[in-house]
Design a protein around this motif. Sequence first.
Motif, PDB file in Angstrom:
ATOM      1  N   ALA A 167      50.336 -51.722  12.597  1.00  0.00           N
ATOM      2  CA  ALA A 167      51.353 -52.744  12.818  1.00  0.00           C
ATOM      3  C   ALA A 167      50.804 -54.121  12.480  1.00  0.00           C
ATOM      4  CB  ALA A 167      51.822 -52.714  14.268  1.00  0.00           C
ATOM      5  N   ALA A 168      51.677 -54.963  11.952  1.00  0.00           N
ATOM      6  CA  ALA A 168      51.267 -56.332  11.636  1.00  0.00           C
ATOM      7  C   ALA A 168      51.003 -57.133  12.903  1.00  0.00           C
ATOM      8  CB  ALA A 168      52.351 -57.010  10.789  1.00  0.00           C
ATOM      9  N   VAL A 169      51.724 -56.785  13.983  1.00  0.00           N
ATOM     10  CA  VAL A 169      51.559 -57.457  15.267  1.00  0.00           C
ATOM     11  C   VAL A 169      51.167 -56.408  16.310  1.00  0.00           C
ATOM     12  CG1 VAL A 169      52.683 -58.815  17.062  1.00  0.00           C
ATOM     13  CG2 VAL A 169      53.279 -59.206  14.653  1.00  0.00           C
ATOM     14  N   THR A 170      50.125 -56.665  17.050  1.00  0.00           N
ATOM     15  CA  THR A 170      49.655 -55.717  18.059  1.00  0.00           C
ATOM     16  C   THR A 170      50.764 -55.370  19.049  1.00  0.00           C
ATOM     17  OG1 THR A 170      47.420 -56.618  17.890  1.00  0.00           O
ATOM     18  CG2 THR A 170      47.916 -55.314  19.851  1.00  0.00           C
ATOM     19  N   GLY A 171      50.938 -54.070  19.275  1.00  0.00           N
ATOM     20  CA  GLY A 171      51.938 -53.629  20.239  1.00  0.00           C
ATOM     21  C   GLY A 171      53.242 -53.182  19.619  1.00  0.00           C
TER      22      GLY A 171
END
Length: 258
Positions: A167-171
């Motif tokens: 993912a580009a953003v964690t989570g």
Amino acid sequence: MSDVSRPSPTGVPADTRAGARTAVVIPAAGKGVRLGPGAPKALRALNGTPMLIHAVRAMAASRAVSLVVVVAPPDGAAEVKSLLDAHALPERTDFLVVPGGETRQESVKLGLDALPPEHDIVLVHDAARPLVPVDTVDAVIEAVRDGAQAVVPALPLADTVKEVEPAAVTGEPEPVVATPQRARLRAVQTPQGFDRATLIRAHETVTDDVTDDASMVEQLGLTVVVVPGHEEAFKVTRPLDLVLAEAVLARRRLNDGF
């Protein structure tokens, strides 16, 4: 008696290593961030004794091991030396402490540089695997003696593994891109064993950041072979692993008087 050398997986005559001396390098310079604040991971107490001491004893339990080199934090060699001196260790095994580097790879290389020339087989062992049984250590050594240039202990996976697009953003959710065949996968442990010349060549040649020494040998185009690992050779990385390790030690005390 025949003077013909036994065959080996790599074509190296096994008899040339039959009497080879074995040394172990234990890189113990890491901070162990995932275990939380406090002492470096290798110095965390396990049943009242630092994990590093458990790991050193596990390696020295093999009668084939004549030297254990502990690679300490760059500014902590004196502390680690005092720690080894304060705990009972097998008298038949020599111990040496050297300062490490900024990365695991640098630390292993510094440990290799400190080895006397008479050791032809080198094991590299994680200080965070304090409970590896001696049978696993011996199996790795025997495979190198039989001609393998690089050996890893490993276990089949119990879980299905998915390859994902990170993912580009964690989570955020991560899309699955493949499901590898579990039967072909293994979870690799330590100690990993090597023909000394092969491991030195790998460290002199491979500059990529790697997670284990066997992958460096793979990058040379050489064969790495697998021997059975053990469920008690798990890596103590998170607080729950400490709980599991304490339980293993409690069971050993109950069953074997460990």
